[in-house]
Scaffold this motif. Sequence first.
Motif, short mmCIF file in Angstrom:
data_model
loop_
_atom_site.label_atom_id
_atom_site.label_comp_id
_atom_site.label_asym_id
_atom_site.label_seq_id
_atom_site.Cartn_x
_atom_site.Cartn_y
_atom_site.Cartn_z
N CYS A 40 0.95 -1.14 0.06
CA CYS A 40 0.01 0.02 0.31
C CYS A 40 1.02 1.23 -0.02
N PRO A 41 0.49 2.22 -0.45
CA PRO A 41 1.29 3.57 -0.57
C PRO A 41 1.43 3.91 1.19
N TYR A 42 2.42 4.85 1.12
CA TYR A 42 2.78 5.45 2.45
C TYR A 42 1.74 5.93 3.34
N ASP A 43 1.76 5.60 4.44
CA ASP A 43 0.62 6.21 5.38
C ASP A 43 1.23 6.68 6.64
N TYR A 44 1.41 7.81 6.96
CA TYR A 44 1.88 8.41 8.39
C TYR A 44 1.39 7.67 9.55
N SER A 45 0.25 7.07 9.43
CA SER A 45 -0.35 6.50 10.81
C SER A 45 -0.01 5.19 10.74
N HIS A 46 0.74 4.45 9.54
CA HIS A 46 0.90 3.15 9.24
C HIS A 46 -0.17 2.28 9.53
N ASN A 47 -1.39 2.61 9.14
CA ASN A 47 -2.43 1.76 9.19
C ASN A 47 -2.18 0.47 8.08
N ASN A 48 -1.39 0.73 7.28
CA ASN A 48 -1.18 -0.40 6.25
C ASN A 48 0.13 -1.49 6.56
N SER A 49 0.44 -1.28 8.07
CA SER A 49 1.56 -2.31 8.33
C SER A 49 1.25 -3.71 8.14
N GLY A 50 -0.04 -4.10 7.84
CA GLY A 50 -0.08 -5.45 7.83
C GLY A 50 -0.21 -5.91 6.51
N ASP A 51 0.24 -5.01 5.71
CA ASP A 51 0.24 -5.57 3.84
C ASP A 51 1.57 -6.27 3.79
N ASP A 52 2.17 -6.48 2.60
CA ASP A 52 3.09 -7.54 2.37
C ASP A 52 4.46 -6.75 2.41
N LEU A 68 17.20 -2.80 -7.37
CA LEU A 68 16.09 -2.33 -7.82
C LEU A 68 15.78 -2.09 -9.33
N ALA A 69 14.71 -2.84 -9.84
CA ALA A 69 14.59 -2.80 -11.33
C ALA A 69 13.28 -2.13 -11.84
N SER A 70 13.37 -1.06 -12.80
CA SER A 70 12.64 -0.36 -12.94
C SER A 70 12.39 0.30 -14.46
N PRO A 71 11.45 0.12 -15.01
CA PRO A 71 11.43 1.27 -16.47
C PRO A 71 11.55 2.64 -16.15
N ILE A 72 11.86 3.48 -16.83
CA ILE A 72 11.75 5.12 -16.87
C ILE A 72 10.25 5.32 -17.47
N TYR A 73 9.61 5.84 -16.52
CA TYR A 73 8.26 6.54 -16.91
C TYR A 73 8.45 8.21 -16.70
N TRP A 74 8.30 8.86 -17.45
CA TRP A 74 8.41 10.18 -17.20
C TRP A 74 9.75 10.69 -16.42
N TYR A 75 10.71 10.05 -16.60
CA TYR A 75 12.15 10.51 -16.12
C TYR A 75 12.12 9.97 -14.77
N SER A 76 11.09 9.13 -14.11
CA SER A 76 11.09 8.69 -12.83
C SER A 76 11.00 7.06 -12.90
N PRO A 77 11.02 6.61 -11.69
CA PRO A 77 10.62 5.18 -11.36
C PRO A 77 9.26 4.93 -11.64
N SER A 78 8.82 3.72 -11.94
CA SER A 78 7.66 3.25 -12.13
C SER A 78 6.77 3.52 -10.80
N SER A 79 5.41 3.57 -11.05
CA SER A 79 4.76 3.96 -9.58
C SER A 79 4.79 2.77 -8.68
N ALA A 80 4.99 1.63 -9.33
CA ALA A 80 5.07 0.40 -8.28
C ALA A 80 6.14 0.79 -7.67
N MET A 81 7.13 0.80 -8.13
CA MET A 81 8.68 1.27 -7.57
C MET A 81 8.58 2.43 -6.58
N LYS A 82 7.92 3.55 -7.05
CA LYS A 82 7.86 4.54 -6.18
C LYS A 82 7.16 4.26 -5.03
#
Length: 171
Positions: A40-52, A68-82
């Motif tokens: 899950c995306p970053y969460d300041y409250s860490h409510n996602n700490s039970g994910d993988d 870390l292996a990523s394509p370049i999408y708009w000069y950036s890492p992929s959204s999954a990698m980010k």
Amino acid sequence: MSTAILLGTARNGGNTHQLAHHIADRASAQVFDLADYIICPYDYSHNNSGDDFLPLMREVLRFDNIVLASPIYWYSPSSAMKVFLDRWSDLLTIEKGLGRQLRQKSGAVIATGANAVLTPCFEEIFQLTYNYLGMQYKGILYCACEEDILHPQHLLHSFAMDDFVRKLHAG
Ligand SMILES: Cc1cc2nc3c(=O)[nH]c(=O)nc-3n(C[C@H](O)[C@H](O)[C@H](O)COP(=O)(O)O)c2cc1C
């Protein structure tokens, strides 16, 4: 030196997938495809700490090199990698013990893109992150995929690939 390759791409079987698996074969590395995990995306409250994320990091921290292996999408890492990289902040807050283990690890990057030359800002994102976490940086393997295709000749032995694999094996 053992190597884990974390693959984050929007295209299963695409250019980055092929390159990551090719390097994995040559370097006897294990590939972890982020698409196989719920992160899950970053969460300041860490409510996602039970994910993988934390179980995956515990597994990955058994390896010496974290690539870390990523394509370049708009000069950036992929959204999954980010999303994955953002979660490394958990290792500086709720799981500091795991974060400290990163200091003994080396990092590297595998990337594909359409541009003939790698855009420097893409590499800097990873290099600065590894530096911040106290990890040794072993460099980037960039494969330019003309017309959006990874040509078979890219996977032939090249100086860049040999050099990258040698660095992974070196201490
Ligand atoms: C949304 C999107 C944005 C892209 N942006 C760039 C870019 O900024 N620079 C670049 O060199 N290639 C860019 N490309 C091309 C991809 O990086 C290239 O085709 C890559 O090999 C795709 O890897 P994949 O098969 O793992 O997705 C972009 C492709 C997509 C789909």
